[in-house]
Design an enzyme around this catalytic site. Structure first.
Site, short mmCIF file in Angstrom:
data_model
loop_
_atom_site.label_atom_id
_atom_site.label_comp_id
_atom_site.label_asym_id
_atom_site.label_seq_id
_atom_site.Cartn_x
_atom_site.Cartn_y
_atom_site.Cartn_z
N ASN A 12 0.86 -1.17 0.00
CA ASN A 12 0.00 0.00 0.00
C ASN A 12 0.91 1.23 0.00
O ASN A 12 1.51 1.56 1.01
CB ASN A 12 -0.88 -0.04 1.26
N TRP A 13 0.99 1.87 -1.16
CA TRP A 13 1.89 3.04 -1.27
C TRP A 13 1.33 4.27 -0.56
O TRP A 13 2.01 5.26 -0.41
CB TRP A 13 2.15 3.38 -2.75
N LYS A 14 0.07 4.21 -0.18
CA LYS A 14 -0.62 5.36 0.45
C LYS A 14 -0.45 6.59 -0.45
O LYS A 14 -0.36 6.44 -1.67
CB LYS A 14 -0.12 5.58 1.87
N HIS A 101 -9.44 1.05 5.12
CA HIS A 101 -8.16 1.23 5.81
C HIS A 101 -8.38 2.14 7.02
O HIS A 101 -9.20 3.06 6.97
CB HIS A 101 -7.12 1.84 4.85
N GLU A 171 -5.05 -5.07 10.51
CA GLU A 171 -4.03 -4.04 10.73
C GLU A 171 -4.31 -3.33 12.05
O GLU A 171 -5.15 -2.41 12.10
CB GLU A 171 -4.07 -3.02 9.59
N GLY A 177 2.76 2.24 10.79
CA GLY A 177 3.70 3.36 10.65
C GLY A 177 4.42 3.72 11.93
O GLY A 177 5.06 4.76 12.02
N GLY A 235 3.03 -1.11 4.26
CA GLY A 235 2.99 0.31 3.94
C GLY A 235 4.38 0.81 3.59
O GLY A 235 4.89 0.62 2.47
N GLY A 236 5.05 1.41 4.58
CA GLY A 236 6.35 2.07 4.34
C GLY A 236 7.35 1.23 3.58
O GLY A 236 7.99 1.72 2.63
P1 13P Z 1 3.26 0.35 7.64
O1 13P Z 1 3.79 -0.91 7.02
O2 13P Z 1 3.97 1.58 7.18
O3 13P Z 1 3.16 0.24 9.13
O4 13P Z 1 1.74 0.53 7.11
C1 13P Z 1 0.87 -0.53 7.19
C2 13P Z 1 -0.36 -0.20 6.45
O5 13P Z 1 -1.11 0.68 6.83
C3 13P Z 1 -0.63 -0.93 5.20
O6 13P Z 1 -1.91 -0.71 4.74
#
Ligand code: 13P
Length: 252
Positions: A12-14, A101, A171, A177, A235-236
């Protein structure tokens, strides 16, 4: 089980990435698939921002990488300024969509009911929704985490869902994050709970459940060692091709 028996590695690149970044990240990932000793023991899904979907779908065409959106509207078309419909997501060539999310639930007020409507619309267009659920730190600390998970699961899943056409992502909000990954026991407890609730709703525990929250190359192997974990939503670390690839390789 969903579309695959393999581990699912979803990124998930957000709200990150301009055209050049997407081009480089996607190319770097594609080049890893070209290595001769690469084992395709996993399914990889990348979810860029909506502005980059078209570009990324073209780039991965013919490769094993699949593409998802990060959100969609519950309506199919019409006067909904700024929204992106599931018909559009499908039309552009994506096959998945992340829904519910915790960032959308907390910053944009998305409720279980809205998530269920979006998932219903997405399923009707042949998209696979990745429906996110997870407790906050406060809920964890006051002992209500499992009840919250059950409530989110039962109420974020639409009537047209089956055990096979959706993916659940657990999650924990406090792990997103923050660098604080859930303990293996936390993950076991919640995934077990989700399977119990799935059994009650669908008559089967065999639903795909991803774990998400600070998944990194150095903790991925332990997470994949849990038999209840069908994959990860990253995510990150999905913004760095080497890290994302290392996570994928930890699954095989
Ligand atoms: P991180 O891996 O940055 O903690 O984010 C997780 C996330 O929200 C994936 O959707």
């Amino acid at each position: 089980m969903s579309f695959t028996n393999k581990k699912i590695i979803a990124g998930n690149w957000k709200m990150n990435g301009l055209k050049n970044d997407a081009w480089k990240l996607t190319n770097d990932l594609l080049s890893k698939f070209e290595s001769p000793d690469e084992k395709l023991g996993f399914e990889m899904i990348i979810c860029p921002p909506a502005t980059l979907l078209s570009e990324v779908v073209s780039m991965v065409d013919g490769s094993p990488i699949k593409v998802g959106a990060q959100n969609c509207c519950d309506k199919l078309d019409g006067a909904y300024t700024g929204e992106i419909s599931p018909v559009m997501v499908k039309d552009i060539g994506a096959n998945f969509v992340i829904l519910g999310h915790s960032e959308r639930r907390s910053y944009y007020g998305e409720t279980n009911e809205l998530v269920a409507k979006k998932a219903e619309a997405a399923l009707n267009q042949g998209l696979t929704p990745i429906i996110c659920i997870g407790e906050t730190l406060e809920q964890k600390e006051n002992g209500s985490a499992l009840a919250v998970i059950e409530d989110q699961f039962l109420n974020s899943i639409p009537e047209n869902a089956t055990i096979e056409n959706i993916i659940i992502a657990y999650e924990p909000v406090w792990a997103i994050g923050t660098g604080k990954v859930a303990t293996l026991q936390d993950i076991i407890d919640v995934h077990t709970k989700i399977r119990e609730v799935a059994e009650k709703k669908f008559g089967s525990q065999n639903i795909s459940i991803l774990y998400g929250g600070s998944v990194k190359p150095n903790n991925a192997k332990d997470i994949f060692s849990l038999k209840d974990v069908d994959g990860v939503l990253v995510g990150g670390a999905s913004l760095k091709a080497d890290d994302f690839w290392a996570i994928a390789m930890a699954s095989v």
